[in-house]
Enzyme design. Structure first.
Site, PDB file in Angstrom:
ATOM      1  N   HIS A 152       0.851  -1.185   0.000  1.00 26.02           N
ATOM      2  CA  HIS A 152       0.000   0.000   0.000  1.00 26.02           C
ATOM      3  C   HIS A 152       0.893   1.244   0.000  1.00 26.02           C
ATOM      4  O   HIS A 152       2.089   1.147  -0.285  1.00 26.02           O
ATOM      5  CB  HIS A 152      -0.965  -0.032   1.198  1.00 26.02           C
ATOM      6  CG  HIS A 152      -0.261   0.059   2.519  1.00 26.02           C
ATOM      7  ND1 HIS A 152       0.074   1.243   3.110  1.00 26.02           N
ATOM      8  CD2 HIS A 152       0.183  -0.911   3.347  1.00 26.02           C
ATOM      9  CE1 HIS A 152       0.698   1.012   4.254  1.00 26.02           C
ATOM     10  NE2 HIS A 152       0.781  -0.296   4.415  1.00 26.02           N
ATOM     11  N   ALA A 153       0.359   2.389   0.318  1.00 27.01           N
ATOM     12  CA  ALA A 153       1.047   3.677   0.137  1.00 27.01           C
ATOM     13  C   ALA A 153       2.438   3.760   0.774  1.00 27.01           C
ATOM     14  O   ALA A 153       3.403   4.101   0.098  1.00 27.01           O
ATOM     15  CB  ALA A 153       0.170   4.812   0.643  1.00 27.01           C
TER      16      ALA A 153
END
Length: 87
Positions: free
Chosen positions: A15-16
């Site tokens: 994810h980010a």
């Protein structure tokens, strides 16, 4: 050219934050670095490209590195993935 497989152990997947860490490690190298997952190839220096792959915990992906600093690039990525992005 170096190509290596990795299995993602990070519970949140790429994810980010982990994608950003991965991209920063790749950007610090001169070599061309790609991530290959489920038949799709993305530039490992692009956070958006990494996140677009949707790599989840337990998935196996490949990294392909081409360039003068291949060994150094592989070492950085290896360290990051093995540390579960807590580097």
């Amino acid at each position: 050219m170096i190509r290596q497989s990795f299995t993602l152990t990070n519970p949140s997947g790429l994810h980010a934050r982990p994608a950003t860490d991965f991209a920063k490690a790749a950007q610090s190298c001169d070599s061309t670095i790609d991530i290959i997952f489920e038949g799709k190839t993305k530039n490992a220096k692009s956070v958006i490209g990494i996140m677009a792959l949707g790599i989840k915990q337990g998935a196996t992906f490949e990294v392909e590195i081409i360039g003068a600093d291949e060994e150094e690039a592989l070492e950085k990525i290896n360290t990051l993935v093995k540390a579960n992005f807590n580097e």
